[in-house]
Design a protein around this motif. Structure first.
Motif, PDB file in Angstrom:
ATOM      1  N   ILE A  85      19.248 -14.111 -10.680  1.00 17.98           N
ATOM      2  CA  ILE A  85      18.959 -12.674 -10.663  1.00 17.98           C
ATOM      3  C   ILE A  85      19.511 -12.141  -9.348  1.00 17.98           C
ATOM      4  N   GLU A  86      20.674 -11.523  -9.400  1.00 16.71           N
ATOM      5  CA  GLU A  86      21.327 -11.060  -8.184  1.00 16.71           C
ATOM      6  C   GLU A  86      20.654  -9.785  -7.691  1.00 16.71           C
ATOM      7  N   GLU A  87      20.032  -9.890  -6.544  1.00 16.07           N
ATOM      8  CA  GLU A  87      19.299  -8.763  -5.970  1.00 16.07           C
ATOM      9  C   GLU A  87      19.448  -8.824  -4.447  1.00 16.07           C
ATOM     10  N   ASP A  88      20.192  -7.863  -3.887  1.00 12.88           N
ATOM     11  CA  ASP A  88      20.412  -7.845  -2.442  1.00 12.88           C
ATOM     12  C   ASP A  88      19.172  -7.398  -1.676  1.00 12.88           C
ATOM     13  N   ALA A  89      18.428  -6.472  -2.252  1.00 10.63           N
ATOM     14  CA  ALA A  89      17.260  -5.920  -1.555  1.00 10.63           C
ATOM     15  C   ALA A  89      15.976  -6.589  -2.033  1.00 10.63           C
ATOM     16  N   LEU A  90      15.954  -7.923  -1.953  1.00  9.08           N
ATOM     17  CA  LEU A  90      14.770  -8.638  -2.429  1.00  9.08           C
ATOM     18  C   LEU A  90      13.540  -8.335  -1.560  1.00  9.08           C
ATOM     19  N   GLY A  91      13.774  -7.917  -0.325  1.00  4.44           N
ATOM     20  CA  GLY A  91      12.657  -7.570   0.548  1.00  4.44           C
ATOM     21  C   GLY A  91      11.866  -6.371   0.063  1.00  4.44           C
ATOM     22  N   ALA A  92      12.447  -5.596  -0.841  1.00  2.00           N
ATOM     23  CA  ALA A  92      11.731  -4.440  -1.384  1.00  2.00           C
ATOM     24  C   ALA A  92      10.691  -4.846  -2.413  1.00  2.00           C
ATOM     25  N   TYR A  93      10.740  -6.103  -2.848  1.00  2.00           N
ATOM     26  CA  TYR A  93       9.801  -6.598  -3.851  1.00  2.00           C
ATOM     27  C   TYR A  93       8.624  -7.292  -3.178  1.00  2.00           C
ATOM     28  N   ASP A  94       7.414  -6.848  -3.498  1.00  6.90           N
ATOM     29  CA  ASP A  94       6.248  -7.598  -3.037  1.00  6.90           C
ATOM     30  C   ASP A  94       5.966  -8.706  -4.044  1.00  6.90           C
ATOM     31  N   THR A  95       4.879  -9.441  -3.843  1.00  4.40           N
ATOM     32  CA  THR A  95       4.587 -10.582  -4.701  1.00  4.40           C
ATOM     33  C   THR A  95       4.478 -10.192  -6.164  1.00  4.40           C
ATOM     34  N   LEU A  96       3.791  -9.087  -6.451  1.00  4.88           N
ATOM     35  CA  LEU A  96       3.579  -8.677  -7.839  1.00  4.88           C
ATOM     36  C   LEU A  96       4.888  -8.285  -8.513  1.00  4.88           C
ATOM     37  N   SER A  97       5.703  -7.453  -7.856  1.00  4.97           N
ATOM     38  CA  SER A  97       6.949  -7.012  -8.485  1.00  4.97           C
ATOM     39  C   SER A  97       7.946  -8.165  -8.607  1.00  4.97           C
ATOM     40  N   LEU A  98       7.947  -9.101  -7.636  1.00  7.23           N
ATOM     41  CA  LEU A  98       8.824 -10.264  -7.740  1.00  7.23           C
ATOM     42  C   LEU A  98       8.379 -11.167  -8.882  1.00  7.23           C
ATOM     43  N   ALA A  99       7.073 -11.348  -9.020  1.00  6.81           N
ATOM     44  CA  ALA A  99       6.553 -12.172 -10.115  1.00  6.81           C
ATOM     45  C   ALA A  99       6.912 -11.554 -11.466  1.00  6.81           C
ATOM     46  N   ARG A 100       6.845 -10.231 -11.567  1.00  9.12           N
ATOM     47  CA  ARG A 100       7.225  -9.559 -12.809  1.00  9.12           C
ATOM     48  C   ARG A 100       8.710  -9.757 -13.108  1.00  9.12           C
ATOM     49  N   LEU A 101       9.533  -9.723 -12.057  1.00 13.85           N
ATOM     50  CA  LEU A 101      10.963  -9.927 -12.222  1.00 13.85           C
ATOM     51  C   LEU A 101      11.257 -11.332 -12.743  1.00 13.85           C
ATOM     52  N   LEU A 102      10.647 -12.336 -12.108  1.00  7.92           N
ATOM     53  CA  LEU A 102      10.851 -13.724 -12.536  1.00  7.92           C
ATOM     54  C   LEU A 102      10.267 -13.964 -13.927  1.00  7.92           C
ATOM     55  N   THR A 128       3.250 -16.248  -5.573  1.00  6.26           N
ATOM     56  CA  THR A 128       4.222 -15.875  -6.607  1.00  6.26           C
ATOM     57  C   THR A 128       4.029 -16.665  -7.896  1.00  6.26           C
ATOM     58  N   GLY A 129       3.837 -17.978  -7.790  1.00 10.07           N
ATOM     59  CA  GLY A 129       3.682 -18.807  -8.979  1.00 10.07           C
ATOM     60  C   GLY A 129       2.489 -18.424  -9.821  1.00 10.07           C
ATOM     61  N   VAL A 130       1.341 -18.232  -9.179  1.00  9.11           N
ATOM     62  CA  VAL A 130       0.127 -17.926  -9.947  1.00  9.11           C
ATOM     63  C   VAL A 130       0.155 -16.506 -10.504  1.00  9.11           C
ATOM     64  N   VAL A 131       0.735 -15.563  -9.764  1.00 11.12           N
ATOM     65  CA  VAL A 131       0.848 -14.193 -10.284  1.00 11.12           C
ATOM     66  C   VAL A 131       1.810 -14.176 -11.466  1.00 11.12           C
ATOM     67  N   MET A 132       2.869 -14.950 -11.367  1.00 11.24           N
ATOM     68  CA  MET A 132       3.818 -15.070 -12.469  1.00 11.24           C
ATOM     69  C   MET A 132       3.119 -15.597 -13.714  1.00 11.24           C
ATOM     70  N   ALA A 133       2.255 -16.581 -13.536  1.00 10.80           N
ATOM     71  CA  ALA A 133       1.499 -17.138 -14.664  1.00 10.80           C
ATOM     72  C   ALA A 133       0.591 -16.084 -15.288  1.00 10.80           C
ATOM     73  N   GLU A 134      -0.071 -15.300 -14.447  1.00  9.82           N
ATOM     74  CA  GLU A 134      -0.963 -14.258 -14.959  1.00  9.82           C
ATOM     75  C   GLU A 134      -0.186 -13.187 -15.717  1.00  9.82           C
ATOM     76  N   VAL A 135       0.983 -12.814 -15.192  1.00  7.64           N
ATOM     77  CA  VAL A 135       1.818 -11.811 -15.867  1.00  7.64           C
ATOM     78  C   VAL A 135       2.242 -12.308 -17.242  1.00  7.64           C
ATOM     79  N   MET A 136       2.529 -13.611 -17.338  1.00  7.68           N
ATOM     80  CA  MET A 136       2.995 -14.185 -18.602  1.00  7.68           C
ATOM     81  C   MET A 136       1.834 -14.625 -19.499  1.00  7.68           C
ATOM     82  N   GLY A 137       0.613 -14.579 -18.975  1.00  4.84           N
ATOM     83  CA  GLY A 137      -0.542 -14.987 -19.768  1.00  4.84           C
ATOM     84  C   GLY A 137      -0.601 -16.483 -20.017  1.00  4.84           C
ATOM     85  N   LEU A 138      -0.169 -17.282 -19.024  1.00  5.29           N
ATOM     86  CA  LEU A 138      -0.124 -18.728 -19.183  1.00  5.29           C
ATOM     87  C   LEU A 138      -1.155 -19.407 -18.298  1.00  5.29           C
ATOM     88  N   PRO A 139      -1.688 -20.560 -18.733  1.00  6.84           N
ATOM     89  CA  PRO A 139      -2.581 -21.329 -17.857  1.00  6.84           C
ATOM     90  C   PRO A 139      -1.799 -21.850 -16.659  1.00  6.84           C
TER      91      PRO A 139
END
Length: 256
Positions: A85-102, A128-139
């Motif tokens: 995922i090519e993103e130059d301004a990754l610093g603009a993403y906090d944990t929640l928005s980065l987790a949603r992206l991934l 990031t890992g656990v928020v990503m899991a919550e966004v995807m609804g996974l254990p």
């Protein structure tokens, strides 16, 4: 079995760190970069599971164009293909928005297992890992020391405090955050480096995934810790001085 490994490129550990002019992040002009160490252990765990159960290992990395070197290293070590995922301004993403992206990129792959490092060496939030899991609804489970797969069931060993461990069983698909040091990291072989040049790297953008930064947390400033010296004279009799010193070492310095 399809295993997806979320991987991040971070400044090398031996880098001389300087804050940029805006005091919002590091000056990257003279930095060298490498794979985040906990993510390297997540990759190794994925490769070992592939060797045991078959399937494929897919690397998922968000970052600027320079992150392609970290992706190629992962492919050289044995990953089958990658998504960048090519993103130059990754610093603009906090944990929640980065987790949603991934999560958006990962959902399209429908992996059986998602592995991430426990935390990143640069920010170290460990979220990031656990928020990503919550966004995807996974254990999910964190601080993983060992992973066993038996059909559609996953059994993991978690590291707790004071030398205690916890064994947890969960269904697949799932998300795990891997602790550093659980395995010995492999080196990329010459053959692996050659093969990596022909492996698929799918390039996406945040716009392709329909995810905007929309940060809920704003970084105000970054600064280096201030080095200060302080001398405190302890008065009283030798016995009183000793008692005061022990108290300070125990409760202030926490060296005892």
């Amino acid at each position: 079995m399809k295993i997806l490994v979320a991987l991040k490129q971070v400044p090398a550990r031996d880098s001389q760190l300087k804050v940029d002019a805006a005091a919002l992040w590091l000056d990257e002009s003279e930095l060298s970069f490498e794979i985040n160490e906990p993510d390297a252990y997540a990759l190794e765990a994925a490769l070992q599971l592939k060797e045991q159960h078959g399937g494929e290992v897919v690397v998922l990395c968000a970052g600027p164009e320079r992150a392609s070197s970290a992706i190629r290293e992962a492919l050289a070590k044995g990953a089958d293909r990658a998504i960048h995922i090519e993103e130059d301004a990754l610093g603009a993403y906090d944990t929640l928005s980065l987790a949603r992206l991934l999560a958006k990129a990962a959902a399209a792959e429908q992996p059986d297992l998602i592995l991430t490092g426990l935390q990143s060496d640069d920010l170290g939030s460990g979220q990031t890992g656990v928020v990503m899991a919550e966004v995807m609804g996974l254990p999910h489970a964190t601080i993983i020391m060992a992973v066993e797969v038996d059909g559609a069931t996953l059994r993991v060993k978690r590291e707790l405090e004071s030398g205690w461990f916890q064994h947890v069983s969960m269904p697949l698909p799932a998300v795990l955050t891997i602790q550093s040091g659980i395995n010995k990291l492999r080196y990329a072989t010459l053959m692996g480096i050659k093969k990596a040049k022909t492996k698929e790297v799918k390039r996406l953008s945040a716009a392709d995934l329909g995810v905007a930064p929309a940060a809920t947390v704003r970084l105000q400033s970054v600064y280096q810790p201030q080095r200060v010296k302080q001398t405190q004279m302890i008065e009283g009799s030798p016995a009183q001085q000793a008692a005061t010193l022990v108290e300070k070492l125990k409760f202030e310095v926490r060296a005892l």
